[in-house]
Design an enzyme around this catalytic site. Structure first.
Site, mmCIF file in Angstrom:
data_model
loop_
_atom_site.group_PDB
_atom_site.id
_atom_site.type_symbol
_atom_site.label_atom_id
_atom_site.label_comp_id
_atom_site.label_asym_id
_atom_site.label_seq_id
_atom_site.Cartn_x
_atom_site.Cartn_y
_atom_site.Cartn_z
ATOM 1 N N GLN A 66 3.985 -0.002 -8.738
ATOM 2 C CA GLN A 66 4.411 -0.038 -7.340
ATOM 3 C C GLN A 66 5.205 -1.294 -6.971
ATOM 4 N N ARG A 102 13.478 -4.467 -31.645
ATOM 5 C CA ARG A 102 12.674 -3.444 -30.936
ATOM 6 C C ARG A 102 13.122 -2.074 -31.432
ATOM 7 N N HIS A 148 14.462 6.081 -21.776
ATOM 8 C CA HIS A 148 14.226 6.082 -20.322
ATOM 9 C C HIS A 148 14.403 7.460 -19.700
ATOM 10 N N TYR A 174 18.759 2.722 -25.112
ATOM 11 C CA TYR A 174 19.903 1.854 -24.798
ATOM 12 C C TYR A 174 20.956 1.921 -25.904
ATOM 13 N N GLU A 217 14.358 2.511 -26.369
ATOM 14 C CA GLU A 217 14.359 3.000 -24.976
ATOM 15 C C GLU A 217 15.649 3.728 -24.582
HETATM 16 P P1 FAD Z 1 -9.456 -0.028 3.817
HETATM 17 O O1 FAD Z 1 -9.342 0.126 2.373
HETATM 18 O O2 FAD Z 1 -9.496 1.215 4.641
HETATM 19 O O3 FAD Z 1 -10.767 -0.896 4.116
HETATM 20 C C1 FAD Z 1 -11.253 -1.128 5.410
HETATM 21 C C2 FAD Z 1 -12.739 -1.493 5.332
HETATM 22 O O4 FAD Z 1 -13.160 -1.936 6.597
HETATM 23 C C3 FAD Z 1 -13.638 -0.350 4.939
HETATM 24 O O5 FAD Z 1 -14.403 -0.680 3.801
HETATM 25 C C4 FAD Z 1 -14.520 -0.137 6.173
HETATM 26 O O6 FAD Z 1 -15.846 0.239 5.836
HETATM 27 C C5 FAD Z 1 -14.496 -1.515 6.809
HETATM 28 N N1 FAD Z 1 -14.758 -1.527 8.256
HETATM 29 C C6 FAD Z 1 -14.104 -0.841 9.232
HETATM 30 N N2 FAD Z 1 -14.579 -1.192 10.441
HETATM 31 C C7 FAD Z 1 -15.565 -2.093 10.235
HETATM 32 C C8 FAD Z 1 -16.416 -2.838 11.098
HETATM 33 N N3 FAD Z 1 -16.350 -2.741 12.413
HETATM 34 N N4 FAD Z 1 -17.316 -3.678 10.546
HETATM 35 C C9 FAD Z 1 -17.399 -3.821 9.183
HETATM 36 N N5 FAD Z 1 -16.605 -3.149 8.341
HETATM 37 C C10 FAD Z 1 -15.676 -2.311 8.854
HETATM 38 N N6 FAD Z 1 -2.658 2.682 -2.313
HETATM 39 C C11 FAD Z 1 -1.850 2.266 -3.288
HETATM 40 O O7 FAD Z 1 -1.185 1.252 -3.118
HETATM 41 N N7 FAD Z 1 -1.758 2.931 -4.471
HETATM 42 C C12 FAD Z 1 -2.473 4.031 -4.712
HETATM 43 O O8 FAD Z 1 -2.363 4.623 -5.792
HETATM 44 C C13 FAD Z 1 -3.351 4.504 -3.717
HETATM 45 N N8 FAD Z 1 -4.084 5.608 -3.902
HETATM 46 C C14 FAD Z 1 -4.927 6.023 -2.926
HETATM 47 C C15 FAD Z 1 -5.677 7.179 -3.141
HETATM 48 C C16 FAD Z 1 -6.547 7.631 -2.168
HETATM 49 C C17 FAD Z 1 -7.320 8.880 -2.413
HETATM 50 C C18 FAD Z 1 -6.665 6.919 -0.952
HETATM 51 C C19 FAD Z 1 -7.601 7.393 0.111
HETATM 52 C C20 FAD Z 1 -5.915 5.789 -0.712
HETATM 53 C C21 FAD Z 1 -5.034 5.338 -1.701
HETATM 54 N N9 FAD Z 1 -4.231 4.219 -1.516
HETATM 55 C C22 FAD Z 1 -3.406 3.790 -2.507
HETATM 56 C C23 FAD Z 1 -4.189 3.515 -0.209
HETATM 57 C C24 FAD Z 1 -4.994 2.226 -0.219
HETATM 58 O O9 FAD Z 1 -6.275 2.451 -0.729
HETATM 59 C C25 FAD Z 1 -5.042 1.676 1.201
HETATM 60 O O10 FAD Z 1 -3.735 1.456 1.655
HETATM 61 C C26 FAD Z 1 -5.820 0.375 1.279
HETATM 62 O O11 FAD Z 1 -7.139 0.567 0.860
HETATM 63 C C27 FAD Z 1 -5.815 -0.198 2.687
HETATM 64 O O12 FAD Z 1 -6.533 -1.393 2.658
HETATM 65 P P2 FAD Z 1 -7.308 -2.018 3.914
HETATM 66 O O13 FAD Z 1 -8.073 -3.156 3.352
HETATM 67 O O14 FAD Z 1 -6.341 -2.276 4.986
HETATM 68 O O15 FAD Z 1 -8.276 -0.873 4.437
HETATM 69 P P1 NAP Z 2 1.277 9.851 4.213
HETATM 70 O O1 NAP Z 2 1.893 9.531 2.925
HETATM 71 O O2 NAP Z 2 1.868 9.304 5.439
HETATM 72 O O3 NAP Z 2 1.244 11.439 4.290
HETATM 73 C C1 NAP Z 2 0.728 12.129 5.365
HETATM 74 C C2 NAP Z 2 1.060 13.608 5.248
HETATM 75 O O4 NAP Z 2 0.591 14.277 6.389
HETATM 76 C C3 NAP Z 2 2.528 13.909 5.156
HETATM 77 O O5 NAP Z 2 2.713 14.964 4.232
HETATM 78 C C4 NAP Z 2 2.914 14.361 6.554
HETATM 79 O O6 NAP Z 2 4.003 15.191 6.317
HETATM 80 C C5 NAP Z 2 1.637 14.982 7.057
HETATM 81 N N1 NAP Z 2 1.404 14.819 8.503
HETATM 82 C C6 NAP Z 2 1.579 13.707 9.252
HETATM 83 N N2 NAP Z 2 1.211 13.941 10.547
HETATM 84 C C7 NAP Z 2 0.793 15.227 10.587
HETATM 85 C C8 NAP Z 2 0.299 16.050 11.636
HETATM 86 N N3 NAP Z 2 0.157 15.605 12.895
HETATM 87 N N4 NAP Z 2 -0.015 17.327 11.342
HETATM 88 C C9 NAP Z 2 0.130 17.797 10.086
HETATM 89 N N5 NAP Z 2 0.593 17.061 9.060
HETATM 90 C C10 NAP Z 2 0.918 15.795 9.313
HETATM 91 O O7 NAP Z 2 -0.233 9.415 4.239
HETATM 92 P P2 NAP Z 2 -1.454 9.684 3.264
HETATM 93 O O8 NAP Z 2 -1.184 10.732 2.275
HETATM 94 O O9 NAP Z 2 -2.596 9.849 4.193
HETATM 95 O O10 NAP Z 2 -1.607 8.327 2.511
HETATM 96 C C11 NAP Z 2 -1.982 7.143 3.219
HETATM 97 C C12 NAP Z 2 -1.365 5.954 2.603
HETATM 98 O O11 NAP Z 2 -1.951 5.724 1.324
HETATM 99 C C13 NAP Z 2 0.100 6.228 2.404
HETATM 100 O O12 NAP Z 2 0.858 5.273 3.074
HETATM 101 C C14 NAP Z 2 0.300 6.162 0.933
HETATM 102 O O13 NAP Z 2 1.437 5.383 0.593
HETATM 103 C C15 NAP Z 2 -0.948 5.496 0.371
HETATM 104 N N6 NAP Z 2 -1.239 6.161 -0.883
HETATM 105 C C16 NAP Z 2 -0.476 5.835 -1.930
HETATM 106 C C17 NAP Z 2 -0.643 6.460 -3.114
HETATM 107 C C18 NAP Z 2 0.200 6.106 -4.287
HETATM 108 O O14 NAP Z 2 0.103 6.729 -5.325
HETATM 109 N N7 NAP Z 2 1.056 5.117 -4.207
HETATM 110 C C19 NAP Z 2 -1.598 7.465 -3.235
HETATM 111 C C20 NAP Z 2 -2.360 7.786 -2.136
HETATM 112 C C21 NAP Z 2 -2.159 7.132 -0.959
HETATM 113 P P3 NAP Z 2 4.704 16.145 7.385
HETATM 114 O O15 NAP Z 2 4.796 15.305 8.618
HETATM 115 O O16 NAP Z 2 6.004 16.523 6.780
HETATM 116 O O17 NAP Z 2 3.813 17.323 7.504
HETATM 117 FE FE1 SF4 Z 3 3.046 -3.541 -11.947
HETATM 118 FE FE2 SF4 Z 3 1.095 -5.055 -10.947
HETATM 119 FE FE3 SF4 Z 3 0.955 -2.398 -10.713
HETATM 120 FE FE4 SF4 Z 3 0.614 -3.636 -13.078
HETATM 121 S S1 SF4 Z 3 -0.701 -3.780 -11.262
HETATM 122 S S2 SF4 Z 3 1.865 -1.845 -12.706
HETATM 123 S S3 SF4 Z 3 2.089 -5.293 -12.923
HETATM 124 S S4 SF4 Z 3 2.483 -3.724 -9.785
#
Ligand code: FAD
Ligand code: NAP
Ligand code: SF4
Length: 689
Positions: A349, A219, A257, A171, A169
């Site tokens: 993460q 390693r 790294h 090191y 890695e």
């Molecule tokens: P949600 O996942 O939004 O779930 C809420 C649920 O509540 C939904 O299924 C909805 O149908 C249900 N619901 C709402 N209202 C009602 C109601 N009145 N009655 C019954 N059901 C209801 N996060 C990461 O950490 N790593 C990532 O790599 C990552 N990648 C992502 C990529 C994409 C494209 C997207 C969109 C999100 C990603 N996220 C990622 C973000 C992550 O998925 C969300 O932060 C997470 O799912 C939030 O969890 P939650 O349970 O709070 O809400």
């Molecule tokens: P986000 O990370 O908060 O990004 C939102 C984007 O929209 C930013 O680029 C922001 O930048 C822009 N924005 C915010 N308000 C706006 C407005 N009024 N008009 C125009 N642009 C605006 O949120 P997200 O991409 O929706 O993701 C949602 C959550 O899911 C995030 O918290 C993220 O951490 C999580 N997620 C994580 C991963 C992962 O790989 N770890 C992947 C997907 C999602 P500017 O304000 O500079 O324009």
């Molecule tokens: Fe790390 Fe858990 Fe994500 Fe695996 S699932 S990479 S152990 S945070």
């Protein structure tokens, strides 16, 4: 008598090391967790005990420095004295009581040290530390060797079953091997036989000091993935010499790294580097060397591990993060319950990203990891009827833990499937591991007896009669209120990823957060018929993309022709309002990978943009605070990825009725929400309700 066939006969077969027998072929790879620091190692002991109880064949601790010069950062965990060895007893005793074996990793970081006492073969700063190392004198090199040997002796005194000498890695030891970090002209530099003297001296003297009945793992960096890395002939020469010089086991190291090739991220194909260990196995076999070889990197299921061992690519598999995710991995595999393994999705993460932020590691899918003494799920003494609304990661986590503890749980979701936004994430090329998370939740819902109600939108009136209500209703996309956003060419990320609406050839994505990046990756990899080409599922294409080649063809295994990518399916422009580099807020250890991947697909990423208007011509933008340089960006589609706001309708309705509810996940707070926070918050609530 009929004994049922082992589901993973190779993985679960013992390994005879001569002086001891490992109960299976699973080595828990070294992972720095933060629990190694300080004098009190009880949390480390609890963490290791659970993994030993879970059936791991051999645990390797996170790295411990042999001296101050070797510290990764100030006051990093060090093992150099008998006093320190005494303090480690709590760890070794815990593992042995649980029937396991444990080796201590000796880690000298050399020029990678994030501290001012760094030393190295030559005075050459690394690209990943601000400190320029001091060049060691020949006596200084001797002192480092003695420190390694002393550390191994103290490890034995502390009750460890062995040590792992970290030689990969990038090191300290690796820095002596490579020409670009070792410019010495004394006996520790020069041609390869001189540059490899250091590891050979360390291994030989360590073996002499600890005796024959002590496991010594080396390693070995088998593919450096840096320019001017070791040639394959050099790696083979060193591997054979280390094996013949006293190592019991040789473990595989992949990439320095500082390498600009992802090696463990979720977009790396599973077992992407097992072929490198297989090459070494062939070399060993030809030379009659029987020292076991361990392979590693992106092995996260028993099926993948078994496949590697069954095909003879390696003698053992190293898994590190998968055992953070599920300490019971081996026991579940042995019991034929692989479908109940909480699979590591390789997101980094909560593990690696935490380490780089100086926080204790944990795990996105298992917030109990490294919190074994704090986050405890005890059976309930007062069974309650609990309604959980929303089956995203927050609601699912709450539901399965509450049911596991003995509560009667009803879980509701308006959608036809569980998972919430995970169902969007799983479609993004490179995020296929999210399918595993959904499989795990699905099986846990079944086995814990959660009563699941899909296609059921819940209102406050439906929640009478429950003792507790958990609101996990997630989020709704933020409305950016851009003039012209009702134009037919405008879509939201939900239209693209959930409803699969057609998307044109020239696309502008507004918002460059995690979702903007993911949508860009999806659109450049998906053809107009909806077929997604993910290099994560296509190892040769992934290798071409990142320039990984056979180290016998190019030193360090880095192809001179890089990157080679198939043409993007669409022309994508990714915009944000903030000045500066888009993607700056992405994961600490993975953000660069997302940026590089999109750059390879010609995605234009622009910051400091104002969105003036959307019309037939495309998107009208200006730049900076002065709203200068009004320009039309011609496009066929505009996709809004402008963040999210909490979906609080149900929580507000309950509050208005004076009913108490526990609000978690996106429904609680949408700002900086991710699955890690949603799951962690839900688990903590479920532990105390
Ligand atoms: P949600 O996942 O939004 O779930 C809420 C649920 O509540 C939904 O299924 C909805 O149908 C249900 N619901 C709402 N209202 C009602 C109601 N009145 N009655 C019954 N059901 C209801 N996060 C990461 O950490 N790593 C990532 O790599 C990552 N990648 C992502 C990529 C994409 C494209 C997207 C969109 C999100 C990603 N996220 C990622 C973000 C992550 O998925 C969300 O932060 C997470 O799912 C939030 O969890 P939650 O349970 O709070 O809400
Ligand atoms: P986000 O990370 O908060 O990004 C939102 C984007 O929209 C930013 O680029 C922001 O930048 C822009 N924005 C915010 N308000 C706006 C407005 N009024 N008009 C125009 N642009 C605006 O949120 P997200 O991409 O929706 O993701 C949602 C959550 O899911 C995030 O918290 C993220 O951490 C999580 N997620 C994580 C991963 C992962 O790989 N770890 C992947 C997907 C999602 P500017 O304000 O500079 O324009
Ligand atoms: Fe790390 Fe858990 Fe994500 Fe695996 S699932 S990479 S152990 S945070």
């Amino acid at each position: 008598m009929h004994t049922p066939a082992s589901p993973y006969p190779h993985l679960l077969s013992p390994l005879d090391l001569g002086h001891t027998v490992l109960k299976n072929r699973v080595l828990m790879g070294s992972m720095h967790t933060g629990l190694e620091e300080g004098r009190d190692l009880r949390k480390l002991a609890a963490y290791c005990r659970e993994r030993a109880e879970g059936g791991v064949g051999l645990i390797v601790t996170g790295g411990f420095a042999p001296n101050i010069a070797g510290w990764a950062k100030p006051f990093a965990g060090t093992l150099a004295t008998s006093g320190a060895a005494m303090r480690h007893r709590v760890v070794t005793d815990a593992v042995h009581q649980a029937g396991g074996q444990i080796a201590l990793q000796i880690l000298h970081t050399g020029r990678y040290a994030y501290q001012p006492f760094a030393v190295a073969p030559s005075r050459i700063k690394s690209p990943i530390s601000p400190f320029t190392p001091r060049e060691l004198s020949a006596r200084g090199v001797e002192r480092q060797i003695r420190a390694f040997v002393n550390c191994a002796v103290k490890a034995r005194e502390a009750g460890y079953d062995g040590v792992e000498i970290m030689g990969s890695e990038g090191y300290f030891i690796n820095q002596f091997l490579a020409r670009h970090t070792n410019k010495r002209t004394d006996q520790w530099g020069g041609d390869y036989s001189q540059r490899m003297r250091l590891p050979l001296e360390i291994v030989a003297r360590t073996r002499e000091a600890v005796g024959k009945d002590f496991t010594l793992i080396y390693r070995l960096s088998m593919i450096d993935l840096v320019p001017n890395g070791s040639t394959w002939d050099e790696v083979v020469q060193l591997g054979k010499a280390v094996a013949q010089g006293g190592a019991t086991i040789i473990n595989t190291g992949i990439g320095w790294h500082e390498a600009r090739v992802p090696t463990i991220a979720t977009s790396v194909p599973r077992a992407a580097f097992a072929w490198v260990t297989a090459k070494m196995k062939a070399e060993f076999a030809a030379a009659g060397i029987t020292t076991p070889l361990v392979t590693s990197n992106r092995i996260n299921t028993p099926e993948v591990a078994e496949g590697i061992l069954a095909s003879g690519q390696a003698d053992m598999v190293s898994m590190a993060r998968p055992l953070l995710a599920d300490p019971e991995f081996v026991n579940k595999a042995a019991a034929g319950q692989a479908d109940l393994i909480n699979t590591c999705i390789a997101c980094n993460q909560a593990c690696l990203d935490h380490v780089f932020q100086n926080k204790t590691s944990s795990c996105l899918v298992n917030p109990r990891a490294c919190r074994e003494t704090e986050l405890v799920f005890r059976p309930t003494v007062a069974k309650k009827r609990v309604a959980v609304v929303g089956a995203g990661p927050a609601g699912l986590t709450a539901a399965i833990h509450l049911a596991d503890r003995g509560h009667a749980v009803s879980l509701f979701d308006a959608a036809a499937e569980i998972g919430g936004q995970l169902n969007l994430a799983k479609q993004v090329p490179g995020k296929e591991e999210f399918h595993e998370m959904l499989r795990y939740f699905r099986r846990k819902v079944e086995t814990t007896g959660v009563s699941l109600h899909l296609n059921t939108r819940v209102a406050a009136a439906d929640l009478a009669g429950y003792d507790e209500v958990v609101v996990a209703t997630g989020i709704t996309p933020r409305d950016p209120k851009i003039p012209g956003q009702d134009h037919p060419k405008v879509l939201s990320y939900l239209d693209v990823l959930r409803h699969h609406h057609p998307v044109g050839q020239r696309v502008v994505i507004i918002g460059a957060g995690g979702i903007g990046f993911d949508v860009a990756e999806y659109l450049v990899s998906t053809d107009p018929q909806g077929h997604v080409h993910s290099t994560t599922l296509d190892l040769p294409a992934w290798q071409a993309e990142w320039g990984v080649t056979d180290p016998a063809l190019a030193p360090g295994g880095l192809s001179p022709q890089r990157p080679q990518v198939s043409p993007p399916e669409r022309q994508v422009t990714l915009l944000q309002r903030k000045a500066g580099k888009p993607g700056a807020g992405l994961g600490k250890t993975t953000g660069w990978i997302h940026r590089a991947a999109l750059k390879n697909k010609n995605v234009e990423m622009v910051g400091g943009v104002n969105y003036e208007r959307i019309a037939d011509e495309g998107l009208l933008v200006t730049y900076g605070e002065k709203r200068a340089n009004a320009t039309w960006i011609p496009c066929d589609s505009v996709v809004l990825c402008t963040g999210q706001v909490s979906l609080r309708a149900l929580a507000d309705e309950l509050q208005a009725l004076g009913k108490t509810a526990h609000v978690i996940g996106g429904a609680f707070e949408a700002g900086e929400l991710d699955a890690k926070r949603a799951i962690d918050q839900a688990a903590r609530l479920a532990a105390v309700l």
